[in-house]
Design an enzyme around this catalytic site. Structure first.
Site, short mmCIF file in Angstrom:
data_model
loop_
_atom_site.label_atom_id
_atom_site.label_comp_id
_atom_site.label_asym_id
_atom_site.label_seq_id
_atom_site.Cartn_x
_atom_site.Cartn_y
_atom_site.Cartn_z
N LYS A 13 0.84 -1.21 0.00
CA LYS A 13 0.00 0.00 0.00
C LYS A 13 0.87 1.26 0.00
O LYS A 13 0.68 2.17 -0.80
CB LYS A 13 -0.92 0.03 1.24
CG LYS A 13 -1.82 -1.20 1.37
CD LYS A 13 -2.73 -1.13 2.58
CE LYS A 13 -2.01 -1.19 3.93
NZ LYS A 13 -1.33 -2.47 4.21
N ARG A 88 -10.12 0.45 8.30
CA ARG A 88 -9.66 -0.89 8.64
C ARG A 88 -10.71 -1.70 9.37
O ARG A 88 -10.46 -2.84 9.73
CB ARG A 88 -8.46 -0.76 9.57
CG ARG A 88 -7.13 -1.01 8.92
CD ARG A 88 -6.11 -0.69 9.98
NE ARG A 88 -4.90 -1.42 9.81
CZ ARG A 88 -3.82 -0.93 9.20
NH1 ARG A 88 -3.84 0.24 8.65
NH2 ARG A 88 -2.73 -1.65 9.13
N ARG A 127 11.90 -4.63 5.15
CA ARG A 127 11.58 -3.25 4.80
C ARG A 127 12.41 -2.25 5.60
O ARG A 127 12.68 -2.43 6.77
CB ARG A 127 10.10 -3.00 5.10
CG ARG A 127 9.74 -1.52 5.07
CD ARG A 127 8.28 -1.27 5.17
NE ARG A 127 7.67 -1.96 6.28
CZ ARG A 127 6.36 -2.15 6.38
NH1 ARG A 127 5.56 -1.73 5.43
NH2 ARG A 127 5.87 -2.77 7.41
N ARG A 161 10.77 -0.28 11.34
CA ARG A 161 9.64 -0.12 12.26
C ARG A 161 9.70 -1.12 13.40
O ARG A 161 10.07 -2.28 13.19
CB ARG A 161 8.33 -0.31 11.48
CG ARG A 161 7.93 0.93 10.75
CD ARG A 161 6.82 0.73 9.76
NE ARG A 161 5.69 -0.05 10.22
CZ ARG A 161 4.62 -0.29 9.47
NH1 ARG A 161 4.54 0.20 8.24
NH2 ARG A 161 3.63 -1.01 9.93
N ARG A 172 -0.74 -8.82 13.22
CA ARG A 172 -1.23 -7.83 12.24
C ARG A 172 -2.03 -8.53 11.14
O ARG A 172 -3.04 -8.01 10.67
CB ARG A 172 -0.04 -7.04 11.67
CG ARG A 172 0.52 -6.04 12.69
CD ARG A 172 1.90 -5.54 12.34
NE ARG A 172 1.97 -4.90 11.04
CZ ARG A 172 3.11 -4.61 10.41
NH1 ARG A 172 4.28 -4.88 11.00
NH2 ARG A 172 3.09 -4.05 9.23
P1 AP5 Z 1 4.83 -1.57 1.88
O1 AP5 Z 1 4.44 -0.81 0.66
O2 AP5 Z 1 5.56 -0.87 2.94
O3 AP5 Z 1 3.53 -2.34 2.46
P2 AP5 Z 1 2.24 -1.79 3.21
O4 AP5 Z 1 1.06 -2.43 2.55
O5 AP5 Z 1 2.27 -0.31 3.29
O6 AP5 Z 1 2.45 -2.50 4.60
P3 AP5 Z 1 2.37 -1.95 6.08
O7 AP5 Z 1 3.15 -2.90 6.92
O8 AP5 Z 1 2.71 -0.51 6.14
O9 AP5 Z 1 0.84 -2.15 6.36
P4 AP5 Z 1 0.18 -2.21 7.70
O10 AP5 Z 1 -1.22 -2.12 7.26
O11 AP5 Z 1 0.51 -3.36 8.56
O12 AP5 Z 1 0.82 -0.96 8.52
P5 AP5 Z 1 0.31 0.50 8.83
O13 AP5 Z 1 1.48 1.38 8.88
O14 AP5 Z 1 -0.83 0.86 7.95
O15 AP5 Z 1 5.66 -2.84 1.39
C1 AP5 Z 1 6.29 -3.72 2.32
C2 AP5 Z 1 7.70 -4.06 1.83
O16 AP5 Z 1 7.60 -4.89 0.68
C3 AP5 Z 1 8.53 -2.84 1.40
O17 AP5 Z 1 9.86 -3.02 1.81
C4 AP5 Z 1 8.41 -2.81 -0.13
O18 AP5 Z 1 9.59 -2.30 -0.72
C5 AP5 Z 1 8.19 -4.27 -0.47
N1 AP5 Z 1 7.23 -4.44 -1.57
C6 AP5 Z 1 6.10 -3.71 -1.81
N2 AP5 Z 1 5.45 -4.18 -2.90
C7 AP5 Z 1 6.17 -5.26 -3.33
C8 AP5 Z 1 6.00 -6.17 -4.43
N3 AP5 Z 1 4.96 -6.08 -5.27
N4 AP5 Z 1 6.95 -7.15 -4.56
C9 AP5 Z 1 8.00 -7.24 -3.71
N5 AP5 Z 1 8.21 -6.39 -2.66
C10 AP5 Z 1 7.30 -5.42 -2.48
O19 AP5 Z 1 -0.27 0.32 10.31
C11 AP5 Z 1 0.58 0.03 11.40
C12 AP5 Z 1 -0.23 -0.09 12.68
O20 AP5 Z 1 -0.89 1.16 12.95
C13 AP5 Z 1 -1.37 -1.13 12.64
O21 AP5 Z 1 -0.90 -2.42 12.97
C14 AP5 Z 1 -2.31 -0.54 13.70
O22 AP5 Z 1 -1.87 -0.84 15.00
C15 AP5 Z 1 -2.19 0.94 13.49
N6 AP5 Z 1 -3.17 1.48 12.52
C16 AP5 Z 1 -2.90 2.10 11.33
N7 AP5 Z 1 -4.02 2.47 10.71
C17 AP5 Z 1 -5.04 2.09 11.52
C18 AP5 Z 1 -6.45 2.18 11.43
N8 AP5 Z 1 -7.05 2.75 10.35
N9 AP5 Z 1 -7.20 1.66 12.44
C19 AP5 Z 1 -6.63 1.10 13.53
N10 AP5 Z 1 -5.29 0.98 13.68
C20 AP5 Z 1 -4.51 1.47 12.69
MG MG Z 2 2.46 1.06 4.88
#
Ligand code: AP5
Ligand code: MG
Length: 216
Positions: A13, A88, A127, A161, A172
């Site tokens: 994402k 979410r 990452r 992270r 997660r």
């Molecule tokens: P990346 O693009 O970083 O993946 P992402 O989908 O952004 O993954 P996240 O880990 O950020 O998602 P998340 O939903 O767990 O975390 P968030 O920060 O939202 O890609 C990952 C890696 O793979 C990178 O190194 C990239 O280079 C590589 N990659 C990407 N695409 C690829 C491909 N096609 N092929 C190969 N490699 C690839 O949330 C964190 C925490 O915050 C949650 O756990 C929760 O506690 C809280 N939180 C956030 N939002 C909310 C909400 N709305 N409600 C409640 N809690 C929330």
């Molecule tokens: Mg992300």
């Protein structure tokens, strides 16, 4: 234009949202990034969110809806946004509908990034992010052109992270399947759900998302 990128942790994402920002002048609204900034600044929200995030659980709907509502009102969002990590839960999705309705806005598309859980641990544990500008990289899948130097800003310091440990990724993923995946039928029923292959290479995923945007 208002887009949602919906997918499991590590689905890509953030990677794709950064590309869409550059290509379309949209603003990436990553609730995860906002929470991490709040944790770093030790704000009231940050203090509440820190432990929940480190356990891989979801922060409360009230907090999240409040954050997004305030952010959408800022002037830089007027050309359009990419919601990355929000909504979410069904409660967040319903609150978003209400918020957008009140602001006279509407969702253009919800793009599901489909992935198999098996690849996500490797993606997440490899990452890292530029400490200066936030550009995202991966040990194997997305390296900077010059090792140790950020492509975007020339920064030389990078961070990982605290929730990117294999054991936290399991929680997660559970949160995603139990609380977030039910949004797929929610948006399908509204006729705005699109899908791309999140297992494809990064450039191919971008290509598929661009094809969705062209149809809007
Ligand atoms: P990346 O693009 O970083 O993946 P992402 O989908 O952004 O993954 P996240 O880990 O950020 O998602 P998340 O939903 O767990 O975390 P968030 O920060 O939202 O890609 C990952 C890696 O793979 C990178 O190194 C990239 O280079 C590589 N990659 C990407 N695409 C690829 C491909 N096609 N092929 C190969 N490699 C690839 O949330 C964190 C925490 O915050 C949650 O756990 C929760 O506690 C809280 N939180 C956030 N939002 C909310 C909400 N709305 N409600 C409640 N809690 C929330
Ligand atoms: Mg992300």
């Amino acid at each position: 234009m208002i887009l949602i990128l919906l997918g499991a942790p590590g689905a890509g994402k953030g990677t794709q949202a950064q590309r869409l920002e550059d290509a379309h002048g949209l603003i990436q609204l990553s609730t995860g990034d906002m929470l991490r900034a709040a944790v770093k600044a030790e704000t009231e929200v940050g203090l509440k969110a820190k432990e929940v995030m480190n356990k891989g659980q979801l922060v409360s709907d009230d907090i999240m809806v409040g954050i997004i509502s305030e952010r959408l009102d800022q002037s830089d969002c007027k050309n359009g946004v990419i919601l990355d990590g929000f909504p979410r839960t069904e409660a967040q999705a319903e609150a978003l509908d209400q918020l957008l309705n009140d602001k006279g806005l509407s969702l253009n598309a919800v793009i599901e990034m489909k992935t198999d859980d098996a690849v996500l641990v490797e993606r997440i544990t490899g990452r890292y992010t530029c400490a200066k500008c936030g550009a995202g990289y991966h040990d194997s899948f997305l390296k900077p052109a010059v090792e140790g130097v950020c492509d975007k800003c020339g920064g030389t310091e990078f961070t990982r992270r605290s929730d990117d440990k294999a054991e936290t990724v399991k929680s997660r993923l559970e949160a995603y399947h139990n609380q977030t995946a039910p949004l797929l039928p929610y948006y399908k029923d509204k006729g705005i759900l699109k899908q791309v292959d999140g297992m494809a290479e990064i450039d191919e995923v971008t290509h598929q998302i661009e094809a969705v945007i062209k149809q809007i």
